[in-house]
Design a protein around this motif. Structure first.
Motif, short mmCIF file in Angstrom:
data_model
loop_
_atom_site.label_atom_id
_atom_site.label_comp_id
_atom_site.label_asym_id
_atom_site.label_seq_id
_atom_site.Cartn_x
_atom_site.Cartn_y
_atom_site.Cartn_z
N TYR A 1 4.91 -25.19 -4.64
CA TYR A 1 4.17 -26.42 -4.31
C TYR A 1 4.96 -27.36 -3.40
O TYR A 1 4.45 -28.38 -2.97
N GLU A 2 6.22 -27.02 -3.16
CA GLU A 2 7.09 -27.99 -2.48
C GLU A 2 6.58 -28.33 -1.08
O GLU A 2 6.52 -29.49 -0.69
N GLN A 3 6.22 -27.31 -0.32
CA GLN A 3 5.70 -27.53 1.03
C GLN A 3 4.18 -27.37 1.03
O GLN A 3 3.65 -26.55 0.29
N PRO A 4 3.49 -28.12 1.87
CA PRO A 4 2.01 -28.06 1.84
C PRO A 4 1.46 -26.67 2.14
O PRO A 4 0.49 -26.25 1.54
N ILE A 5 2.08 -25.97 3.10
CA ILE A 5 1.71 -24.57 3.37
C ILE A 5 2.97 -23.76 3.11
O ILE A 5 3.92 -23.79 3.89
N ASP A 6 2.98 -23.05 2.00
CA ASP A 6 4.18 -22.36 1.54
C ASP A 6 4.41 -21.07 2.33
O ASP A 6 3.49 -20.31 2.58
N VAL A 7 5.66 -20.88 2.74
CA VAL A 7 6.08 -19.61 3.35
C VAL A 7 7.18 -19.05 2.48
O VAL A 7 8.10 -19.77 2.12
N ASP A 8 7.08 -17.77 2.11
CA ASP A 8 8.14 -17.21 1.25
C ASP A 8 8.71 -15.92 1.84
O ASP A 8 8.41 -15.54 2.98
N GLU A 9 9.54 -15.25 1.05
CA GLU A 9 10.28 -14.09 1.55
C GLU A 9 9.37 -12.92 1.95
O GLU A 9 9.81 -11.98 2.60
N HIS A 10 8.10 -12.97 1.54
CA HIS A 10 7.20 -11.86 1.86
C HIS A 10 6.38 -12.10 3.14
O HIS A 10 5.50 -11.30 3.47
N TYR A 11 6.68 -13.20 3.83
CA TYR A 11 5.84 -13.61 4.96
C TYR A 11 5.60 -12.49 5.98
O TYR A 11 4.46 -12.14 6.30
N VAL A 12 6.68 -11.91 6.47
CA VAL A 12 6.54 -10.92 7.55
C VAL A 12 5.80 -9.68 7.06
O VAL A 12 4.90 -9.15 7.72
N ALA A 13 6.14 -9.24 5.84
CA ALA A 13 5.50 -8.05 5.29
C ALA A 13 4.00 -8.29 5.06
O ALA A 13 3.17 -7.41 5.31
N ARG B 1 0.86 -1.18 0.00
CA ARG B 1 0.00 0.00 0.00
C ARG B 1 0.90 1.23 0.00
O ARG B 1 2.11 1.12 0.10
N ASP B 2 0.32 2.39 -0.11
CA ASP B 2 1.04 3.67 -0.05
C ASP B 2 2.20 3.72 -1.06
O ASP B 2 1.97 3.93 -2.22
N ASP B 3 3.45 3.46 -0.60
CA ASP B 3 4.57 3.56 -1.57
C ASP B 3 4.80 2.26 -2.35
O ASP B 3 5.64 2.23 -3.24
N PHE B 4 4.06 1.21 -2.06
CA PHE B 4 4.14 -0.06 -2.81
C PHE B 4 5.59 -0.49 -3.04
O PHE B 4 6.03 -0.66 -4.18
N SER B 5 6.33 -0.70 -1.98
CA SER B 5 7.74 -1.07 -2.15
C SER B 5 7.94 -2.59 -2.30
O SER B 5 9.07 -3.06 -2.39
N PHE B 6 6.85 -3.35 -2.36
CA PHE B 6 6.93 -4.80 -2.60
C PHE B 6 7.75 -5.08 -3.86
O PHE B 6 7.57 -4.45 -4.89
N LYS B 7 8.66 -6.05 -3.76
CA LYS B 7 9.44 -6.49 -4.92
C LYS B 7 9.83 -7.94 -4.74
O LYS B 7 10.24 -8.35 -3.66
N ASN B 8 9.70 -8.73 -5.81
CA ASN B 8 10.13 -10.13 -5.75
C ASN B 8 11.62 -10.24 -6.03
O ASN B 8 12.14 -9.55 -6.91
N SER B 9 12.29 -11.14 -5.33
CA SER B 9 13.65 -11.49 -5.74
C SER B 9 13.55 -12.40 -6.97
O SER B 9 12.50 -13.02 -7.20
N PRO B 10 14.63 -12.53 -7.76
CA PRO B 10 14.60 -13.40 -8.94
C PRO B 10 14.22 -14.84 -8.57
O PRO B 10 13.49 -15.51 -9.31
N GLU B 11 14.65 -15.32 -7.39
CA GLU B 11 14.33 -16.69 -6.97
C GLU B 11 12.84 -16.85 -6.72
O GLU B 11 12.23 -17.89 -7.03
N THR B 12 12.23 -15.81 -6.16
CA THR B 12 10.79 -15.88 -5.86
C THR B 12 9.97 -15.88 -7.15
O THR B 12 8.93 -16.53 -7.24
N VAL B 13 10.44 -15.16 -8.16
CA VAL B 13 9.75 -15.21 -9.46
C VAL B 13 9.76 -16.64 -9.99
O VAL B 13 8.73 -17.19 -10.36
N LEU B 14 10.92 -17.26 -9.98
CA LEU B 14 11.06 -18.59 -10.59
C LEU B 14 10.25 -19.67 -9.88
O LEU B 14 9.87 -20.66 -10.49
N ARG B 15 9.99 -19.49 -8.59
CA ARG B 15 9.26 -20.53 -7.86
C ARG B 15 7.75 -20.31 -7.88
O ARG B 15 6.99 -21.08 -7.30
#
Lengths: 204, 351
Positions: free
Chosen positions: B58-70, B16-30
């Protein structure tokens, strides 16, 4: 009775025709032109129907012609209460539902907005909606919830329609929540507030 | 299950607001790219949700990624403004405990460095290191948690969660945590059955999609979760595209230009899964959202080509229903540079 054409979608409520049930007591709630449905119901019922029944009648705002009221009074209901609008009937309906005897059949009739309200009040009181009898009489005016401010606007006849609470211009969607007792209203010109579409009277 | 995964460093982006969300290249590929061929139409695209491909969402049944905390921070902001985004009907408390158990067990088994769960009878000890939570509580006693069990655990799990109660041969949406939704209202839909809450979807009722999907879902058994993918597009990396706030974010739908489309327009992927819960017999329905900008997609040539073809051939009713009409043309124009007309390999994964 003329055939009403309903917009058909999966969350839409449909209504039937009131039929006297063989139950220990009856609660009839009617609005406006629903008076005729009550007359038809009693005409089909055993002679002691009205003596075991309560009737709440919302005759409509600012009604000067009291012929519906007097025709209903003449039916001899054990308890007969009138109010101006469906919304004004709610406290008395709630009070009646609190004292409702087990095994009482509930009948609801009136315009679509009033039916939405009556069904919601009954289900909130713990009645199963599938046990309620409903008959639609009168207009297709819709009860609408503003998805933004959550306010309810009664008797919506136009598309789009203004929210009576926050003032946003809302598209009245073909999506209905029985829990809320309302169709969904979503801001129609969010993407460009300067584009104000004309209102059309379509829920008649 | 069985395999464990370590987590990447958590990112600090905003939705929201400044929308600083960004994927790392690894997160795009997965990412769970939703198109397995060059065109899209509704289908009952269900499959078993187990033994997921390594290195993917799909690797883990409940996926957690680099954006979890945000993402959890964004959820808390939404709930502060509008508590109606998390609701549970009174008969759904047991399903809430089921949900808590499932999510805690899955996370602790998949990511032991980040999450741990110790059970001693009904005395449980839950540690969520990324969020700094250390909680001892009595399973089944809601007074020992700061929120009800369903809200407590879904404040710590990415994606939306809906719980479907099974009665009369139908599924009823009787609880939910919904803050990352593609424009639908939990507050309006709660209490509806499967056909009712899908009422606004065009074309699919006539194709019998929902009848078949319901049949499939009613047959979902414990230990055999199922999944499917859905998608739409979103302007800016906004998770909370709610109808409640549509009058606020709606204008952004008109802000896409040829100059900003690559970074401002996102493919919004929903990884939906379906889990039969053991005590309540309800079905937990997580709807996990992944956002990929058009520029993210362009780093995988097959995906950019395919996105171009899907958008070009999309039936107009679907484009309108998904809210793509304002920017679909601009996206097609930008993506055309990645489509030389040659065939793409089958399946959704990168070459």
């Amino acid at each position: 009775m003329s055939t009403i054409e309903y917009a058909d979608f999966k969350s839409r409520p449909f209504y039937g025709v009131l039929k006297p049930a063989s139950s220990v007591a009856h609660l009839v709630v009617a609005e406006g032109e629903g008076a005729q449905a009550v007359l038809d119901l009693v005409a089909k019922a055993p002679a002691d129907f009205a003596s075991k029944a309560t009737l709440l009648y919302a005759e409509g705002p600012y009604v000067s012609d009291n012929s519906n009221r007097e025709a209903l009074r003449a039916l001899g209901f054990a308890r007969f209460h009138t109010s101006a609008t469906a919304a004004a009937a709610v406290p008395r309906l709630n009070g009646t539902l609190e004292r409702l005897r087990m095994g009482t059949q509930v009948y609801l009739t009136g315009n679509e907005s009033a039916l939405s309200l009556f069904v919601k009040v009954c289900t909130d009181a713990g009645l199963d909606y599938q046990g309620l009898q409903t008959e639609h009489r009168g207009s297709l005016a819709r009860r609408m919830q503003c998805v933004h401010c959550k306010g309810i606007t009664e008797e919506v006849t136009t598309q789009p329609a203004e929210c009576a609470h926050c003032g946003l211009l809302l598209l009245v969607r073909d999506h209905y929540s029985r829990r809320i007792g309302a169709f969904q209203g979503v801001n129609i010109n969010a993407e460009d507030p300067s584009d104000v579409p004309a209102k059309e009277e379509i829920f008649r | 299950m069985g395999s464990t995964a370590s987590l990447p460093t958590f990112k600090d982006g905003t939705y929201r607001d400044d929308f600083s969300f960004k994927n790392s290249p690894e997160t795009v590929l997965r990412a769970p790219f939703p198109f397995d061929k060059d065109e899209y139409m509704y289908a009952v695209n269900m499959e078993l949700h187990k033994d997921g491909r390594k290195g993917t969402a799909y690797e883990q049944p409940i996926d957690v990624d680099e954006h979890y905390v945000a993402e959890m921070r964004d959820r808390a902001l939404v709930l502060d403004e509008d508590p109606l985004r998390c609701q549970s009907q009174p008969h759904m408390e047991m399903a809430g405990w089921d949900t808590l158990e499932l999510l805690m067990e899955c996370k602790a088994a998949s990511y032991p460095e980040a999450f741990s769960l110790e059970r001693d009878g009904d005395q449980w000890h839950w540690i969520n290191r990324p969020m700094g939570i250390d909680q001892r509580f009595t399973f089944g006693d809601a007074t020992t948690l700061p929120y009800g069990p369903f809200e407590y655990i879904t404040r710590q799990a990415q994606g939306d969660f809906v719980v479907l109660d099974e009665r009369h041969g139908n599924l009823w949406m009787d609880a939910g945590m919904v803050t990352t939704q593609a424009d639908w209202s939990l507050d309006f839909d709660i209490g509806m059955n499967f056909f009712e809450w899908h009422a606004p979807v065009p074309l699919a009722h006539e194709k019998g999609i929902f009848t078949r999907a319901l049949k499939y879902l009613l047959a979902v058994q414990q230990a055999n979760p199922a999944r499917r993918l859905n998608w739409t597009m979103t302007v800016n990396p906004r998770l909370d595209t709610s109808p409640e706030n549509y009058h606020q974010w709606g204008p952004e739908n008109t802000h896409i230009t040829p100059e900003n489309v690559a970074d401002k327009l996102f493919l919004r992927i929903e990884l939906q899964s379906f889990w039969r819960l053991p005590r309540s017999n309800a079905i937990l329905f997580p709807i996990r959202c992944y956002l990929l900008s058009m520029r993210d997609l362009s780093t995988v040539p097959k995906w950019a080509t395919r996105m171009h073809r899907v958008l070009k051939s999309l039936p107009p009713e679907l484009s309108t229903y998904k809210g793509l009409d304002n920017f679909r043309g601009t996206a097609i124009d930008w993506l055309s540079q990645f489509d030389d007309g040659s065939p793409t390999s089958s399946g959704p994964f990168p070459d």
